[in-house]
Design an enzyme around this catalytic site. Structure first.
Site, PDB file in Angstrom:
ATOM      1  N   LYS A  88       0.823  -1.208   0.000  1.00 13.47           N
ATOM      2  CA  LYS A  88       0.000   0.000   0.000  1.00 13.47           C
ATOM      3  C   LYS A  88       0.856   1.256   0.000  1.00 13.47           C
ATOM      4  O   LYS A  88       0.548   2.229   0.674  1.00 13.47           O
ATOM      5  CB  LYS A  88      -0.983  -0.022   1.172  1.00 13.47           C
ATOM      6  CG  LYS A  88      -1.937  -1.228   1.139  1.00 13.47           C
ATOM      7  CD  LYS A  88      -2.959  -1.200   2.259  1.00 13.47           C
ATOM      8  CE  LYS A  88      -3.967  -2.344   2.163  1.00 13.47           C
ATOM      9  NZ  LYS A  88      -3.416  -3.695   2.313  1.00 13.47           N
ATOM     10  N   ARG A  89       1.916   1.228  -0.807  1.00 18.74           N
ATOM     11  CA  ARG A  89       2.796   2.385  -0.890  1.00 18.74           C
ATOM     12  C   ARG A  89       2.117   3.532  -1.624  1.00 18.74           C
ATOM     13  O   ARG A  89       1.168   3.318  -2.399  1.00 18.74           O
ATOM     14  CB  ARG A  89       4.087   2.016  -1.615  1.00 18.74           C
ATOM     15  CG  ARG A  89       4.878   0.883  -0.981  1.00 18.74           C
ATOM     16  CD  ARG A  89       5.249   1.163   0.457  1.00 18.74           C
ATOM     17  NE  ARG A  89       6.366   0.366   0.895  1.00 18.74           N
ATOM     18  CZ  ARG A  89       6.328  -0.542   1.873  1.00 18.74           C
ATOM     19  NH1 ARG A  89       5.214  -0.781   2.534  1.00 18.74           N
ATOM     20  NH2 ARG A  89       7.424  -1.204   2.206  1.00 18.74           N
TER      21      ARG A  89
END
Lengths: 310, 310
Positions: free
Chosen positions: B114-115
């Protein structure tokens, strides 16, 4: 009282806001050294090392030189986790080493990873970035960060575990509220049907979750990232988050100007943290001076300009 | 044609959507094994190893056993990066090892980190997760992921570098559009003044950025995460993203039901990927069978239920 979150003194740590305020006063600086090493633009001595020992060693050396040169003008170092992760699986070892170097130089450590996930995963990220994870096979080594950046898109229940872990460590959480990039208009600036923007909703969440974390300094352990590129929004967002320490990226290369940031400092000197990366590490490209001398001069210039605003 | 993004065959890889569709057809499965190891709940043999060799070794062993047991019923493994990072600086070594194990078992690798960050940092994250970073001191080792999750709060210019890197690697990007957690109502469900919700805006962005990445299969290399907990939203969001592969978390422990997910599969079997973690790895807690047997049985149950939906 000013110990970092990774120390185990047996006495409870002061809340993050108070630690931050004390450290800013002690160092007379609100400047955050942004560390986002680009392997293609390392300082010369580090680059020479890289040809012999590889990119991870080179980046470690570069960051050490940078911290040694610039720390006297700064209050904190902000480590861009992406730049360490791109080094491959050894990247987190370098990250831990650089955090230790920054801490030894008297700087607070801000882990800029912009993490965000649901409850149990958020807690795992927090363990990685603060004090480590207790397991049946021993406690793992945490990064010992004093503060971390967190992406709140997933909502309050995704942010709460980060705040709980930070609070237990005397550390802080900085929520992305209005970032400095042009694309921030796409989602963060979107107007809501009930009034305000997505950023203003995020600011309200930061304020709400930070209320129990306000120290004697008047600063909370829940802060926010607000781009220095949008001073008109800074004023409105500060009003929604009167106790939040604000991390202010975007000065320099992205066009933000320190003199436009006065609203950040309404709670005092520690109300705003001005972060600069490329303008410091690359200052020698403009001045022709030695990299360390040029970097320190630029950081000192920023320090003086910011300190004058309160 | 079905090679993973980490292989260097000299021939260009098929677009991610086509690779995904072929792999789903080949394995007759849309089940994604979620790997988020909890050191306090490892399978017995791995736990025994931990007492002798530490938590990192124990987690590596646990993940290997899990993959060996369940891979025949799955099409991909989703690695929760938080759970590897909490192992300390060695965590990314374990992460690389587990990705290699999953690949060797014939699974696509989804790096669930979930960068999200601005352009240059986004590119660095993408290098870490896909093919590594070219540097003057050699190319670093990338994770070789086939797809990654990305948080789009910061807007289009923060997502674009991930998509560019994915496309060059024959890999995919899955944007968080509507997550499965209760807190998703705070921001993602917020109604916008121009109509629709934040999630619907994110869906429009995913669709727009994915248009150039649609393969012969009709599936794009830009997909989305949509919680299986909100089937009524799934239908609306699918209409906004007709070509997006949808990663569907939230089945089982979080309350989502496979039979409510038919809308995801409108583009065909590979239109939806059902991810399950705790319900698989912890299945022996309910059945009393050996952990591997119970996990495989649960994964097979999910596989059959999902395959029947198209």
């Amino acid at each position: 009282l000013l110990g970092t979150s990774s120390e185990s003194t047996g006495t409870p740590l002061a809340p993050f806001g108070d630690r931050l305020a004390a450290r800013v006063a002690e160092r007379r600086s609100q400047i955050v050294l942004g560390i986002d090493p680009d392997p293609a633009a390392l300082w010369p001595a580090a680059g020479a090392l890289g040809h012999a020992h590889g990119v991870a060693a080179a980046v470690r050396e570069h960051c050490t030189e940078l911290i040694d040169a610039v720390a006297p003008a700064c209050v904190a170092a902000k480590l861009q986790l992406a730049c360490f992760e791109r080094l491959g699986p050894d990247g987190w070892h370098v990250l831990h080493d650089v955090a230790a170097t920054a801490r030894a130089a008297g700087l607070l450590v801000i882990a800029d990873g912009k993490r965000g996930d649901i409850a149990v995963s958020a807690a795992a990220y927090a363990e990685a970035l603060f004090g480590g994870a207790p397991t049946p096979y021993g406690t793992t080594a945490g990064l010992g960060a004093d503060a971390i950046t967190v992406n709140p898109l997933m909502g309050r229940d995704s942010v709460a575990p980060f705040i709980a872990a930070a609070r237990a460590a005397g550390a802080g959480v900085l929520l992305l509220v209005r970032t400095s990039n042009p694309g921030a208009v796409d989602v963060q600036d979107a107007p809501l049907s009930g009034g305000g923007t997505v950023s203003e909703r995020l600011a309200a969440i930061a304020d709400e979750l930070g209320r129990d974390g306000v120290g004697d300094s008047g600063l909370s352990d829940v802060g926010a990232v607000v781009g220095a590129t949008v001073p008109e929004q800074l004023q409105r967002l500060r009003a929604l988050m009167p106790s939040a320490p604000l991390l202010l990226p975007g000065v320099g290369a992205q066009g933000g100007r320190i003199e436009d940031l006065a609203a950040a400092f309404s709670p005092g000197h520690a109300g705003g943290l001005v972060t600069a990366s490329r303008s410091i590490v690359g200052a020698h490209g403009q001045s022709g001076a030695a990299p360390g001398d040029a970097a320190l001069a630029e950081a000192e210039r920023l320090r003086t300009a910011a300190w004058a605003l309160v």
